[in-house]
Design an enzyme around this catalytic site. Structure first.
Site, mmCIF file in Angstrom:
data_model
loop_
_atom_site.group_PDB
_atom_site.id
_atom_site.type_symbol
_atom_site.label_atom_id
_atom_site.label_comp_id
_atom_site.label_asym_id
_atom_site.label_seq_id
_atom_site.Cartn_x
_atom_site.Cartn_y
_atom_site.Cartn_z
ATOM 1 N N HIS A 276 -57.582 10.192 36.394
ATOM 2 C CA HIS A 276 -56.838 9.826 36.406
ATOM 3 C C HIS A 276 -56.346 9.635 35.533
ATOM 4 C CE1 HIS A 276 -56.106 5.141 37.923
ATOM 5 N NE2 HIS A 276 -55.239 5.261 36.422
ATOM 6 N N GLU A 277 -56.221 9.580 35.088
ATOM 7 C CA GLU A 277 -54.459 9.806 33.146
ATOM 8 C C GLU A 277 -53.935 10.873 33.914
ATOM 9 O OE1 GLU A 277 -53.672 7.449 31.522
ATOM 10 O OE2 GLU A 277 -55.174 5.658 32.155
ATOM 11 N N HIS A 280 -51.277 10.572 36.942
ATOM 12 C CA HIS A 280 -50.398 10.424 36.284
ATOM 13 C C HIS A 280 -49.679 11.112 36.152
ATOM 14 C CE1 HIS A 280 -51.501 5.703 36.954
ATOM 15 N NE2 HIS A 280 -52.411 5.718 35.914
ATOM 16 N N GLU A 354 -50.962 3.599 40.438
ATOM 17 C CA GLU A 354 -52.639 3.839 39.854
ATOM 18 C C GLU A 354 -53.572 4.181 41.137
ATOM 19 O OE1 GLU A 354 -53.864 3.258 37.051
ATOM 20 O OE2 GLU A 354 -52.020 2.747 36.491
ATOM 21 N N ASP A 358 -55.972 7.496 41.098
ATOM 22 C CA ASP A 358 -57.451 7.226 41.952
ATOM 23 C C ASP A 358 -57.940 8.665 42.552
ATOM 24 O OD1 ASP A 358 -57.441 5.208 40.417
ATOM 25 O OD2 ASP A 358 -57.284 3.643 41.551
#
Length: 410
Positions: A276-277, A280, A354, A358
């Site tokens: 997930h990070e 980004h 976000e 995801d």
């Protein structure tokens, strides 16, 4: 001293913002009685769910008191000449512009810190303690406050000095130079925050060789993410809550895991959180957020340059002798509605990002371990599982848990 029209505008802004905020809090609090969503029944039993709702209710009641105290104090300070008193005290010490501004803001910040200390102490050692989160010792608490104050004095004081120097030397164009300076500082902090700031408060150690590190590195290699710096931070010395974050650019980019995260999640769940990070970074969210932040800063400074020389702005906070430092306070109060609007935009973007991060984790790794990790982290932090949509729209930078789970399972 006679009050001007801007004084009443500031009072109206303060009261309206407080009432809107409290109304949203009230709407959100009404949802504390909602039933447990069926998607979360596999993680939360009824007792745990009631505990999370009680935690939210406790924080709500505490917020009503602390926000109300802050509003009353600010209105009294404005109405009874608090800023004028601080300004006169400052002028009795020095007449030079830069020392005056430093002393003026120093007195206000010291007073604010002293008055806010009991609330911060109660939040940490009563509420967080009662619900099993707090691991902070009193010495760590005081040390954090002291280090934070020193950092504010050094960084904030340095920025203020440069602001005034630009103002004195370039006049109405000072905002351009100030924008360049603030942009450079923001970029510097984004690059070196984990290397320079975090070590003042926490210990960071490289993640040890082993199965977890190998899994993270294998995933990073699969998605073409060059990763050399994986660190573990001792978050457990302050709280049982867990987290992970990405910081820096280029060779300075690193992923930081809280030790509580490693203890609470399985290996696959940790890799899913990191996916997930990485999402980004891959989706350019870091760059977009940075650009939006810089543009917002430029807009704020430009509007400041239009108001800073108007004596009415200083008079609006009750200061009889117009000055740069008094006008800065008046402008901050008058600008707060615009800040609310830009905050709404930033939160909307953040929630959108976000979901995209995801989706990236779901596509490049697996949705299931990310879902289970989100459930565990939410349970661990007793987060609000049924927030009001209006409250989410205004305050949430992340989508509610249930929305993220439904998106991942779509």
């Amino acid at each position: 001293m006679e009050k001007n029209s801007l004084f009443y505008v500031i009072l109206a802004i303060l009261v309206v913002q407080y009432l809107v905020h409290q109304y949203l809090e009230h709407l959100n609090a009404k949802r504390f009685k909602s039933s447990l969503p069926s998607e979360l029944a596999d993680v939360f039993d009824e007792d745990e769910y009631q505990k999370s709702q009680q935690y939210q209710r406790t924080n709500y009641k505490f917020g009503v008191i602390s926000d109300g105290f802050s509003l009353v104090l600010t209105i009294c300070f404005l109405s009874f000449g608090g800023f004028e008193w601080v300004d006169q005290l400052t002028r009795s010490i020095t007449k030079d512009m830069i020392p005056m501004a430093l002393i003026f803001f120093g007195i206000i910040m010291l007073g604010s810190a002293v008055l806010g200390l009991p609330f911060s102490y109660y939040q940490t050692f009563v509420i967080e303690e009662r619900y099993g989160f707090n691991k902070t010792t009193k010495s760590t608490f005081l040390s954090d406050k002291l280090k934070g104050a020193i950092l504010s004095i050094v960084l904030g004081g340095g920025i203020l000095i440069l602001f005034i120097l630009f103002y004195q030397s370039t006049g109405s164009n000072f905002w351009v130079y100030a924008w360049g300076m603030v942009s450079a500082i923001i970029l510097f902090i984004n690059l070196f925050y984990s290397r320079l700031i975090v070590p003042l408060f926490n210990k960071q150690t490289p993640l040890q060789n082993g199965s977890l590190k190998s899994s993270i590195e294998n995933y990073a290699q699969q998605v073409g993410f060059e990763l050399q710096n994986i660190f573990v931070i001792d978050g457990s010395k302050r709280s049982t809550k867990a987290n992970a974050y990405f910081s820096g650019f280029g060779k300075e980019k690193r992923i930081t895991l809280f030790d509580t995260l490693i203890n609470d999640l399985t290996e696959d769940e940790i890799v899913a959180v990191l996916a997930h990070e990485v999402g980004h970074y891959k989706r350019k969210h870091i760059i977009v957020n940075l650009i939006v932040s810089l543009l917002t800063t430029g807009l704020t400074l430009f509007i400041l340059s239009l108001f800073i020389n108007h004596p009415e702005v200083s008079l609006a906070i009750g200061v009889s002798t117009p000055s740069f430092h008094a006008a800065l306070v008046g402008f901050a109060l008058l600008y707060s509605p615009i800040s609310e609007i830009t905050g709404l935009i930033m939160n909307y973007l953040s929630r959108k990002f976000e979901f995209q991060a995801d989706d990236f984790a779901k596509t490049t790794f697996d949705a299931t371990p990310l879902v289970t990790s989100l459930k565990k982290l939410s349970k661990k932090s007793l987060s609000n599982l049924t927030p009001h949509p209006a409250y989410v729209f205004v305050h949430y930078s992340h989508p509610p848990l249930i929305e993220r789970i439904r998106n991942l399972k779509a």
